[in-house]
Design a protein around this motif. Structure first.
Motif, short mmCIF file in Angstrom:
data_model
loop_
_atom_site.label_atom_id
_atom_site.label_comp_id
_atom_site.label_asym_id
_atom_site.label_seq_id
_atom_site.Cartn_x
_atom_site.Cartn_y
_atom_site.Cartn_z
N TRP A 1 0.82 -1.22 0.00
CA TRP A 1 0.00 0.00 0.00
C TRP A 1 0.85 1.27 0.00
N PRO A 2 1.84 1.41 0.90
CA PRO A 2 2.66 2.62 0.85
C PRO A 2 3.44 2.76 -0.46
N GLU A 3 3.91 1.64 -1.00
CA GLU A 3 4.62 1.70 -2.28
C GLU A 3 3.72 2.20 -3.40
N GLU A 4 2.49 1.70 -3.44
CA GLU A 4 1.54 2.15 -4.45
C GLU A 4 1.20 3.63 -4.25
N LEU A 5 0.96 4.00 -3.01
CA LEU A 5 0.64 5.39 -2.70
C LEU A 5 1.78 6.31 -3.12
N ASP A 6 3.01 5.96 -2.78
CA ASP A 6 4.17 6.78 -3.16
C ASP A 6 4.31 6.86 -4.67
N GLY A 7 4.12 5.75 -5.35
CA GLY A 7 4.22 5.75 -6.81
C GLY A 7 3.18 6.64 -7.47
N ILE A 8 1.95 6.57 -7.00
CA ILE A 8 0.88 7.40 -7.53
C ILE A 8 1.17 8.87 -7.24
N ALA A 9 1.61 9.17 -6.01
CA ALA A 9 1.92 10.55 -5.63
C ALA A 9 3.06 11.10 -6.48
N ASN A 10 4.08 10.29 -6.74
CA ASN A 10 5.21 10.73 -7.54
C ASN A 10 4.82 11.07 -8.97
N LEU A 11 3.75 10.46 -9.44
CA LEU A 11 3.25 10.75 -10.79
C LEU A 11 2.21 11.87 -10.79
N GLY A 12 1.93 12.42 -9.61
CA GLY A 12 0.91 13.46 -9.50
C GLY A 12 -0.49 12.92 -9.65
N GLY A 13 -0.65 11.65 -9.34
CA GLY A 13 -1.93 10.98 -9.54
C GLY A 13 -2.90 11.11 -8.39
N HIS A 14 -4.00 10.44 -8.58
CA HIS A 14 -5.12 10.46 -7.64
C HIS A 14 -5.39 9.02 -7.24
N CYS A 15 -5.45 8.77 -5.97
CA CYS A 15 -5.64 7.41 -5.47
C CYS A 15 -6.99 7.31 -4.77
N ILE A 16 -7.78 6.35 -5.17
CA ILE A 16 -9.06 6.09 -4.51
C ILE A 16 -8.99 4.69 -3.92
N LEU A 17 -9.26 4.60 -2.64
CA LEU A 17 -9.31 3.29 -1.98
C LEU A 17 -10.73 2.75 -2.05
N THR A 18 -10.87 1.56 -2.55
CA THR A 18 -12.15 0.86 -2.52
C THR A 18 -12.04 -0.21 -1.45
N MET A 19 -12.90 -0.14 -0.47
CA MET A 19 -12.80 -1.05 0.66
C MET A 19 -14.02 -1.95 0.72
N HIS A 20 -13.85 -3.17 0.27
CA HIS A 20 -14.93 -4.14 0.30
C HIS A 20 -15.05 -4.71 1.71
N PRO A 21 -16.24 -4.77 2.25
CA PRO A 21 -16.40 -5.20 3.65
C PRO A 21 -15.89 -6.61 3.91
N GLN A 22 -15.97 -7.49 2.93
CA GLN A 22 -15.51 -8.86 3.14
C GLN A 22 -13.99 -8.93 3.26
N VAL A 23 -13.29 -7.89 2.82
CA VAL A 23 -11.83 -7.83 2.94
C VAL A 23 -11.43 -6.91 4.07
N MET A 24 -12.00 -5.72 4.10
CA MET A 24 -11.59 -4.70 5.08
C MET A 24 -12.26 -4.85 6.43
N GLY A 25 -13.29 -5.65 6.53
CA GLY A 25 -14.05 -5.76 7.77
C GLY A 25 -13.42 -6.69 8.78
#
Length: 87
Positions: free
Chosen positions: A20-44
């Motif tokens: 997650w931090p690696e993806e976040l850093d990569g997206i930020a370095n590209l000036g991108g926008h990150c949306i987290l989708t949190m499915h309850p069966q995974v995140m719950g």
């Protein structure tokens, strides 16, 4: 930051946490926008909620990132000053 390969096996928190931090850093370095989708069966699950808390804390420590609603992002795209931006 999810399941792009289509693998339906649930990954352990220990496996996911460094990604997650690696993806976040990569997206930020590209000036991108990150949306987290949190499915309850995974995140719950307590371990995933704790992981999300750590990711949010990481974002809040950075001056170049902000946590926003979709409406705030749309306002930014429309050239308006969105609520919740860091000064």
């Amino acid at each position: 930051m999810g399941n792009a390969g289509g693998n339906t096996k649930k990954q352990t928190t220990a496996h996911v946490e460094p990604l997650w931090p690696e993806e976040l850093d990569g997206i930020a370095n590209l000036g991108g926008h990150c949306i987290l989708t949190m499915h309850p069966q995974v995140m719950g699950r307590p371990s995933r909620v704790a992981l999300l808390d750590r990711l949010i804390a990481r974002v809040r420590k950075r001056n170049d990132l902000w946590i926003a609603t979709c409406g705030e992002v749309a306002a930014l795209a429309d050239g308006q000053e969105p609520r919740g931006t860091k000064a």
